[in-house]
Structure formats: C-alpha cells, structure tokens
Design a protein around this motif. Sequence first.
Motif, PDB file in Angstrom:
ATOM      1  N   VAL A 129       4.349   5.656   9.884  1.00  0.00           N
ATOM      2  CA  VAL A 129       4.656   5.062  11.185  1.00  0.00           C
ATOM      3  C   VAL A 129       3.748   5.687  12.224  1.00  0.00           C
ATOM      4  CG1 VAL A 129       6.433   4.793  12.950  1.00  0.00           C
ATOM      5  CG2 VAL A 129       7.045   4.684  10.523  1.00  0.00           C
ATOM      6  N   PHE A 130       3.201   4.871  13.107  1.00  0.00           N
ATOM      7  CA  PHE A 130       2.367   5.375  14.188  1.00  0.00           C
ATOM      8  C   PHE A 130       3.073   5.137  15.517  1.00  0.00           C
ATOM      9  CE2 PHE A 130      -0.287   4.763  10.594  1.00  0.00           C
ATOM     10  CZ  PHE A 130      -1.187   5.809  10.638  1.00  0.00           C
ATOM     11  N   PRO A 131       3.763   6.153  16.008  1.00  0.00           N
ATOM     12  CA  PRO A 131       4.602   5.974  17.202  1.00  0.00           C
ATOM     13  C   PRO A 131       3.820   5.463  18.411  1.00  0.00           C
ATOM     14  CG  PRO A 131       5.056   8.071  16.150  1.00  0.00           C
ATOM     15  CD  PRO A 131       3.846   7.512  15.483  1.00  0.00           C
ATOM     16  N   ARG A 132       2.586   5.874  18.577  1.00  0.00           N
ATOM     17  CA  ARG A 132       1.844   5.479  19.771  1.00  0.00           C
ATOM     18  C   ARG A 132       1.761   3.960  19.899  1.00  0.00           C
ATOM     19  NH1 ARG A 132      -0.869   8.943  22.885  1.00  0.00           N
ATOM     20  NH2 ARG A 132      -0.780  10.520  21.277  1.00  0.00           N
ATOM     21  N   ARG A 133       1.589   3.276  18.745  1.00  0.00           N
ATOM     22  CA  ARG A 133       1.500   1.820  18.795  1.00  0.00           C
ATOM     23  C   ARG A 133       2.776   1.146  18.287  1.00  0.00           C
ATOM     24  NH1 ARG A 133      -3.187  -0.705  15.981  1.00  0.00           N
ATOM     25  NH2 ARG A 133      -3.107   1.038  14.518  1.00  0.00           N
ATOM     26  N   GLY A 134       3.699   1.985  17.875  1.00  0.00           N
ATOM     27  CA  GLY A 134       4.959   1.431  17.403  1.00  0.00           C
ATOM     28  C   GLY A 134       4.832   0.598  16.145  1.00  0.00           C
ATOM     29  N   THR A 135       3.866   0.964  15.304  1.00  0.00           N
ATOM     30  CA  THR A 135       3.667   0.161  14.103  1.00  0.00           C
ATOM     31  C   THR A 135       4.019   0.944  12.843  1.00  0.00           C
ATOM     32  OG1 THR A 135       1.371   0.880  14.011  1.00  0.00           O
ATOM     33  CG2 THR A 135       1.816  -1.222  15.096  1.00  0.00           C
ATOM     34  N   VAL A 136       4.471   0.190  11.871  1.00  0.00           N
ATOM     35  CA  VAL A 136       4.647   0.723  10.523  1.00  0.00           C
ATOM     36  C   VAL A 136       3.425   0.259   9.734  1.00  0.00           C
ATOM     37  CG1 VAL A 136       6.028   0.602   8.429  1.00  0.00           C
ATOM     38  CG2 VAL A 136       7.145   0.569  10.662  1.00  0.00           C
ATOM     39  N   GLN A 137       2.724   1.202   9.065  1.00  0.00           N
ATOM     40  CA  GLN A 137       1.518   0.807   8.352  1.00  0.00           C
ATOM     41  C   GLN A 137       1.519   1.296   6.919  1.00  0.00           C
ATOM     42  OE1 GLN A 137      -1.737   1.972  10.936  1.00  0.00           O
ATOM     43  NE2 GLN A 137      -2.540  -0.113  10.798  1.00  0.00           N
ATOM     44  N   PHE A 138       0.927   0.478   6.089  1.00  0.00           N
ATOM     45  CA  PHE A 138       0.725   0.857   4.695  1.00  0.00           C
ATOM     46  C   PHE A 138      -0.661   1.499   4.616  1.00  0.00           C
ATOM     47  CE2 PHE A 138      -0.279  -0.976   0.253  1.00  0.00           C
ATOM     48  CZ  PHE A 138       0.156   0.190  -0.362  1.00  0.00           C
ATOM     49  N   LEU A 139      -0.709   2.778   4.247  1.00  0.00           N
ATOM     50  CA  LEU A 139      -1.990   3.477   4.122  1.00  0.00           C
ATOM     51  C   LEU A 139      -2.479   3.306   2.683  1.00  0.00           C
ATOM     52  CD1 LEU A 139      -1.133   6.852   5.922  1.00  0.00           C
ATOM     53  CD2 LEU A 139      -1.555   4.583   6.893  1.00  0.00           C
ATOM     54  N   VAL A 140      -3.489   2.476   2.513  1.00  0.00           N
ATOM     55  CA  VAL A 140      -3.982   2.181   1.164  1.00  0.00           C
ATOM     56  C   VAL A 140      -4.925   3.296   0.722  1.00  0.00           C
ATOM     57  CG1 VAL A 140      -5.287   0.548  -0.244  1.00  0.00           C
ATOM     58  CG2 VAL A 140      -3.747  -0.300   1.533  1.00  0.00           C
ATOM     59  N   ARG A 141      -4.649   3.867  -0.421  1.00  0.00           N
ATOM     60  CA  ARG A 141      -5.519   4.932  -0.957  1.00  0.00           C
ATOM     61  C   ARG A 141      -6.511   4.394  -1.978  1.00  0.00           C
ATOM     62  NH1 ARG A 141      -5.224   8.414   2.978  1.00  0.00           N
ATOM     63  NH2 ARG A 141      -3.126   9.238   3.291  1.00  0.00           N
ATOM     64  N   ALA A 142      -6.071   3.420  -2.779  1.00  0.00           N
ATOM     65  CA  ALA A 142      -6.949   2.818  -3.791  1.00  0.00           C
ATOM     66  C   ALA A 142      -6.458   1.400  -4.043  1.00  0.00           C
ATOM     67  CB  ALA A 142      -6.928   3.609  -5.096  1.00  0.00           C
ATOM     68  N   ALA A 143      -7.357   0.544  -4.497  1.00  0.00           N
ATOM     69  CA  ALA A 143      -6.963  -0.844  -4.767  1.00  0.00           C
ATOM     70  C   ALA A 143      -7.869  -1.433  -5.823  1.00  0.00           C
ATOM     71  CB  ALA A 143      -7.030  -1.674  -3.489  1.00  0.00           C
ATOM     72  N   THR A 144      -7.370  -2.462  -6.467  1.00  0.00           N
ATOM     73  CA  THR A 144      -8.216  -3.259  -7.366  1.00  0.00           C
ATOM     74  C   THR A 144      -7.937  -4.724  -7.058  1.00  0.00           C
ATOM     75  OG1 THR A 144      -6.558  -3.424  -9.102  1.00  0.00           O
ATOM     76  CG2 THR A 144      -8.074  -1.562  -9.241  1.00  0.00           C
ATOM     77  N   PRO A 145      -8.895  -5.594  -7.341  1.00  0.00           N
ATOM     78  CA  PRO A 145      -8.601  -7.008  -7.199  1.00  0.00           C
ATOM     79  C   PRO A 145      -7.480  -7.367  -8.164  1.00  0.00           C
ATOM     80  CG  PRO A 145     -10.939  -6.639  -7.551  1.00  0.00           C
ATOM     81  CD  PRO A 145     -10.258  -5.353  -7.832  1.00  0.00           C
ATOM     82  N   ALA A 146      -6.702  -8.392  -7.863  1.00  0.00           N
ATOM     83  CA  ALA A 146      -5.643  -8.848  -8.759  1.00  0.00           C
ATOM     84  C   ALA A 146      -5.785 -10.349  -8.916  1.00  0.00           C
ATOM     85  CB  ALA A 146      -4.271  -8.489  -8.181  1.00  0.00           C
ATOM     86  N   GLY A 147      -5.641 -10.814 -10.143  1.00  0.00           N
ATOM     87  CA  GLY A 147      -5.749 -12.249 -10.369  1.00  0.00           C
ATOM     88  C   GLY A 147      -7.200 -12.659 -10.569  1.00  0.00           C
ATOM     89  N   VAL A 148      -7.365 -13.741 -11.304  1.00  0.00           N
ATOM     90  CA  VAL A 148      -8.705 -14.157 -11.715  1.00  0.00           C
ATOM     91  C   VAL A 148      -9.618 -14.443 -10.533  1.00  0.00           C
ATOM     92  CG1 VAL A 148      -9.985 -15.949 -12.941  1.00  0.00           C
ATOM     93  CG2 VAL A 148      -7.860 -15.060 -13.903  1.00  0.00           C
TER      94      VAL A 148
END
Lengths: 441, 75
Positions: A129-148
């Motif tokens: 959560v970032f109180p200054r902007r009042g947002t809840v955020q997902f902090l992505v550390r790693a990702a891969t494409p999904a689906g063809v």
Amino acid sequence: MILSQGTDTFSHPSPPSVDIRSVSSARGEDPTDTIAVPCESRAAPSQALTVSQLARVIRDTVRTNPLLARVLVRGEVSGLQSAPAGHVFFTLKDATAQVSSVLFHSDAENLGFELEDGMDVLATGEVDVFPRRGTVQFLVRAATPAGVGAFWAAYQKTRKKLAAEGLFDPVRKRPLPPFPRRIGVVTSEVGAVVYDIVTILRRRYPLAHVVIAPALVQGPGAPASLRRALAFVEDRVDVVVVARGGGSLEDLWCFNDEGLARAVASCRVPVVSAVGHETDVTIVDFVADLRAPTPSAAAELLSPDAIELIVRVNAAGRTLVREVQDILADAQSRTTSLGERLSPRGLRRELDANRGRLDKARGALDGIARREMARHRDRIEALARRLDVLSPFATLRRGYAIAERPGGSVVAHVAEVAPGDALAVRLQDGRVHVRVNQEDP
Amino acid sequence: MTEEASFEESIGSLEAKAEALSQGDLPLERALAVFEEGLALYRRCHAMLAEAEQRVTKLVATADGLTEEPFDPGT
C-alpha cells in the motif's frame, strides 16, 4: 502461500519471501512511527483517525497478511507506462477486476521479455500500500507470458530484436572441438535428461570428463539460474550443452529469455542447445553454435564415437604394417640382387633380424586389434542390427512393397505416375511388373 | 611423446607415422624406427580407449567458490 488462477500446469519454486520490515525501512519510512488505533469499535468523534493513520492501518493490514506477501497471479496487462527511472506501471486485469501493478527498474531489467498491453502474463510478487497516493499495488518481481498468444508475441519480439543485432548469423557459429576433454552440461541435475547425456557420453567417449552445472529449467527463476550455471561452467570446459526435456510452452519459456540468449551468444566455448523435442525451437536454439533436436542427440553430436576411433586406429595400424612390409620387401630384393654380385652375408643377416622385429611387432598388432574388436563386438553387432532394421530390405521382409520405375528409381507419390505407366513392384523375394490403371490420391 | 599426450595428439601422431611410411622415401633403419614409434602409439590409443573411465562431476557453489564433487546421475 500462493494464489493461483488456472495455472495448474505451471509450477516453479516460489521467490524468496520478502521481509516486511526490511521492505518498510528500505523505502525510507519510519517503522517506529506507531499508530494509536482505538480499541473501541465505535469511536467517538474526538477519537477520529487522521487520514494518515487510516492509510497506515490499511497498509499494515495488507503487509501482515501472508496471502499477500507472496502472490502468483495471472492477468492481462493494460495501461502500460514506463517511468523515466525505469519502473514500469500497469494494470493487471481480468473480466471483472483490475489491480494496479508496478515492476521496479531492477526487476524490469531481469524480466527477459517485453511487456505489452493486452499480453496475458503470469506474475509473482507481493501486494503493498502506498499511503501518499492511497493506492494498493501489486509489486511484480518476476513474470512470464501466459497463453499461446502472449508467448508468441513475446517470442517474436525477442527473436526480431536479437536477429537484428546479428546474434543468429551463421558466421557466428563456432565448430565443436573434435575431441573435447571436458564437456559441460547445463541442465537439471535430476531426471532423464542428465542421465541420458551422461550414459551416451560414457558409451561413446569415456575419455571426456563431464561437468554437470545444475540449473532450474522452468519457472520465473530459471533464466537467472541457467545464466549462472553457464557462467560457472564456461571457464572449465571445451564445450557446453544446454539441455532440457520436453514440456509445455510455459515449461520451455525460460529458453526464450533474452538475457539467457545473450549469455549463450557470448559464451567462451561453443554451445550446443537441446531443448524439448525436435519441434520446439527456442531463442536459445537460434543463438547456440549448434542446435540438437534432443538432449540425447546433443550428446552424440558433441562426442566422437569410440568405435569409429578404433576403426581409425586400426586403419593406421594396418597402414604401418603394410608399408613397412613393402619397404622390407623392397630392401630385400635390392639386397638379393646385390648379394648375387657381392654375397654380403652381413647384409642378409641384418635383413633377417629386421624381419624378425617386424614379425614380432605385427603379432602384437594383430593381438591388440583382435582383442579390441572382441571387446566391442557386442556394440558393433548391435549397430549392424540397427542398420539392418533401418534398411528398406528389412521393411520388405515385413510385407511392404516398393514401387519402382523400369529404370529402378523409386516412386514415392501418386502424382509421379500416369495411367498406362509400367512399374515394377519390389517384394522381398523379387519384382512383379504391373501397369497403372487408375490414380487414386 | 609425454605421458600427458591426449588421445587427440596420440591418434594424430599415429596417423602421421603411417603417412610418413607411405611416402616410401625413408632409409630402412629410419623406416623401422618410425614403424616402432607408430606401433607404440597404436598400443597407446587402444589402451586409452580401453582403460578410459568416465569422470562425472557436479559444480557446487560454496562460500570458498566453486568446487566439483563426484556425480551419479542415478537411473
């Protein structure tokens, strides 16, 4: 703790858990700033929270929820925006919800492919959560494409980029060492692949020392693990094979990682790639010095065959004997003609002594060759049997037929013949001569 | 030829000796010497192939850096 959506086929080790306190202090916020939270559920107006206090309660609630500390989520990327500092902001969404997400600069650099709007991805990270902007955020550390669709888009983008840099150019391909002393194998240390490679190398070329560099071969941690294993092993060997058994698109994705492809391209020794089955072609296959259709084939391509070596050694041995015999015979005839004139007993004795040396040596040579051939007889016979199985005549013995033109060339397609053509049908015990009535493709 | 000569070097020398004899222009004594050197290489090549036992090791990262330990791929 992992949240997942429709990703049963995708398994991988979870990223290391993030210590919430260290994250908090790393962001430069004061972790000792305690919040007075009223105990009563119905607060009197005088006990109202400040907005900051409320935001902190929300933040602490999110941070202490173990479900949100390590999340695996699948969704579609939208509203992609790159900040000047290198952070990437976007929204992960599905049909009915969306979550504001961010990929920090260092994680973005290690992603291994480029995110695009509309791309289906599988992402791991934590929620904050970032109180200054009042947002809840997902902090992505790693990702891969999904689906063809997503795989294809990311694959094409990386492929075009590296091709434009010339990393796939045939002139970059290096020949493999004909007699590698040390062979590096970058793959999982468990499973059939490492077993097959070691077994084939032991049979073909036991003179080589095989060095296994264990690596993860699927999941978001795999590209970094493969790069590390390659970096560890490249200074210690003459040639490297990077291998993985067959798997789904997701499983093989790490071999399309841009960073891994660059590491293969800049490897100090030649690299043979062997990923999945013959039909799977990854970016690593394009940059490798040689692409093998399977891990077993890679082992065969990078090692000489001991049987062929024995054949070569024996051929050289036979040449030695034949040539020295010729030389001796030649010397003898010259000595004889000389002897007719001079009767040089001494020369003759010397020649006899030389012949004795030769006979002894030749006996030794024959003995060794016989023993070696006997030692390998089983393998040689097995090879001969395999050749026989593959031969068209073995096929005929199973009841198949080959259609030939009168000249003997094989007819493989209906389109090659016309009604009225004369053909010979070859069976296991002879030929039947026929004429084409009708084509029936 | 040193004890450390690799298989590659040994088979190369052996084939060079065979080739040298094939040229047919060596004096008899020299030809016999080449033949005997070739025979020694021939024995050595066979022995190397017959006696080779494959070494398989695994790279392990430790606090002191990389080490190699024996590895058995299992079945």
